[in-house]
Design an enzyme around this catalytic site. Structure first.
Site, mmCIF file in Angstrom:
data_model
loop_
_atom_site.group_PDB
_atom_site.id
_atom_site.type_symbol
_atom_site.label_atom_id
_atom_site.label_comp_id
_atom_site.label_asym_id
_atom_site.label_seq_id
_atom_site.Cartn_x
_atom_site.Cartn_y
_atom_site.Cartn_z
ATOM 1 C CB ALA A 108 -0.983 -0.087 1.174
ATOM 2 C CE LYS A 109 5.860 0.761 -3.675
ATOM 3 N NZ LYS A 109 4.809 -0.373 -4.025
ATOM 4 N NE ARG A 110 -3.047 3.663 2.008
ATOM 5 C CZ ARG A 110 -3.403 3.179 0.632
ATOM 6 N NH1 ARG A 110 -2.297 3.406 -0.148
ATOM 7 N NH2 ARG A 110 -4.596 2.440 0.235
#
Length: 290
Positions: A108-110
């Site tokens: 998700a690379k949040r």
């Protein structure tokens, strides 16, 4: 001596993510299979680029490789593009992976600050969340400490995180390489190493994302990934050009920590389970040989 886990997870009788991943890599091998339902891959499988095709594709991958891979990594953006129905499919994929006893990395690379970062952590790492995965990828470029809500919740629930450190896209160097001997990438790896001090006796639960095709960047920036004591998620194996031999040469002493990630190279062998399994087995054999 029994393996130790962080106090938060231990208090709840849970094994840490790093411990679980280390065991899976030892027993199955260091392979992560990406679940990347790109429109072109859906078409190549004879599926429509819709929610039904997304579901069929993603669940087929889990069913085919669950017993072979240490982890599977659904690419969240490719579910998001189908809206709420696509995210419902992702929830189903994460649940199926749990049922099949394969670890999940939500790609998700949040990354954000304050209450927003806490909300992202709640979505991906909280017990009972429909999107809860075993681990999630995070972006540290608002400052590593901005990830604190996720780092602490992961420790509390026995889950893990993978922090972007050194990516292989050409644009990444304009941020990650800045600073020379005190580069941004080096600061991120050092911060991850400090976080993993709370995980004694096992692989740490704070991993890094380091591209399989970064070449000499690790040496150029003098990065000691072995000292991080956390897993290294290395995307780029196969279709993006990296071979298992490249991974061994690139990562050196840190190679035992590397979770080689292949997506298109394996997924292109579908839609039959047999083709997917054979492709995964070939990749795994190469990773074991280095």
């Amino acid at each position: 001596m029994p393996e130790q886990v962080p106090a938060q997870a231990e208090a709840q009788g849970r094994e840490s993510f790093g411990s679980r991943l280390g065991a899976a890599m030892a027993s199955r091998g260091p392979l992560c299979v990406g679940i990347d339902p790109h429109p072109a891959l859906l078409r190549s499988w004879g599926l429509a680029d819709d929610v039904a095709g997304l579901r069929r594709f993603s669940l087929t991958v889990v069913e085919a490789v669950a017993s072979l891979a240490a982890a599977v990594k659904p690419q969240v953006a490719l579910f998001e593009r189908h809206g709420s129905a696509g995210m419902a499919v992702l929830e189903e994929v994460l649940a199926e992976a749990r049922d099949q006893s394969v670890l999940t990395i939500a790609d998700a690379k949040r990354g954000d600050i304050g209450s927003t970062m806490a909300a992202y952590a709640d979505a991906w790492l909280r017990d009972g969340s429909p999107l809860a995965a075993d681990s999630v990828t995070l972006s540290p470029y608002l400052g590593f400490e901005s990830l604190r809500p996720a780092l602490d919740l992961a420790a509390e629930t026995g889950r893990g995180v993978f922090v972007l450190a050194l990516t292989s896209n050409p644009e990444g160097a304009s941020v990650q390489h800045v600073g020379g001997a005190d580069s941004v990438a080096r600061r991120i790896t050092s911060a991850a190493a400090r976080e993993n001090e709370r995980y004694q006796g096992s692989l740490g639960s704070v991993g890094l994302v380091v591209g399989a095709t970064v070449g000499s960047a690790l040496a150029d920036l003098d990065l000691d990934l072995a000292a991080v004591r956390g897993p290294i998620l290395a995307p780029g194996l196969g279709a993006q050009g990296a071979t298992p031999a490249d991974l061994r040469a690139t990562f050196g002493d840190a190679y035992p920590l590397v979770l080689g990630t292949s997506s298109r190279d394996i997924l292109a062998a579908g839609p039959e389970h047999r083709g997917l399994r054979e492709a995964a087995q070939r990749t795994l054999a190469g990773l074991r040989q280095g």
